[in-house]
Design a protein around this motif. Structure first.
Motif, mmCIF file in Angstrom:
data_model
loop_
_atom_site.group_PDB
_atom_site.id
_atom_site.type_symbol
_atom_site.label_atom_id
_atom_site.label_comp_id
_atom_site.label_asym_id
_atom_site.label_seq_id
_atom_site.Cartn_x
_atom_site.Cartn_y
_atom_site.Cartn_z
ATOM 1 N N TYR A 193 0.842 -1.208 0.000
ATOM 2 C CA TYR A 193 0.000 0.000 0.000
ATOM 3 C C TYR A 193 0.871 1.250 0.000
ATOM 4 N N GLU A 200 -6.619 -8.268 1.268
ATOM 5 C CA GLU A 200 -5.864 -7.009 1.267
ATOM 6 C C GLU A 200 -4.900 -6.956 0.083
ATOM 7 N N GLU A 220 -5.278 -8.459 -2.748
ATOM 8 C CA GLU A 220 -6.084 -8.253 -3.957
ATOM 9 C C GLU A 220 -6.415 -6.776 -4.136
ATOM 10 N N GLN A 221 -6.716 -6.084 -3.026
ATOM 11 C CA GLN A 221 -7.007 -4.652 -3.102
ATOM 12 C C GLN A 221 -5.762 -3.860 -3.489
#
Length: 136
Positions: free
Chosen positions: A10, A71, A73-74
């Motif tokens: 992220y 998570e 995949e996001q």
């Protein structure tokens, strides 16, 4: 900080995300960072989560209902937007970019979007009033 693989991905994806020149005060990166910090970094500010034993304050870790696969995949979706995968997979044809009714519409729109961040307040007001008052 969290040592989660998804958390690191992220952070890396958000570092590559472009800044919105039209609305610099509204930041997608800031909103996403707040979301992932709430998600990955456990909060110990709730008083009911703290336990006092032998005159020492201890925090009970919050139960994490986080699914690492979901998570990741996001994060993959976020990377797909950063890398413009969909623009490469589904290229825009010339037919879509030059509609018969107004062939220069998208070129004019891009020129306006590139000029807008450098325009002064007075210039913005003049353009606004030009839009209100159209003589034909």
């Amino acid at each position: 900080m969290s040592k989660s693989v998804a958390f690191k991905h992220y952070q890396r994806a958000l570092a590559q995300w472009p800044v919105d020149l039209l609305r610099p005060e509204v930041s997608f990166q800031k909103a996403m960072r707040q979301r992932i910090e709430r998600r990955f970094i456990p909060s110990t500010t709730n008083s009911q989560d703290n336990v006092v034993a032998n005159d020492a304050l201890a925090s009970v870790p919050a139960a994490s209902g986080m699914d690492d696969k979901a998570e990741l995949e996001q994060v993959n979706v976020l990377y797909s937007f950063v890398e413009n995968r969909y623009t490469k997979k589904y290229p825009i044809t010339e037919h879509l970019m030059k509609p018969a009714s107004n062939p220069s519409y998208y070129e004019d729109l891009m020129a306006e979007l590139q000029a807008a961040p450098q325009r002064s307040w007075l210039g913005s007001m003049v353009n606004k009033w030009k839009g209100f008052l159209r003589f034909s």
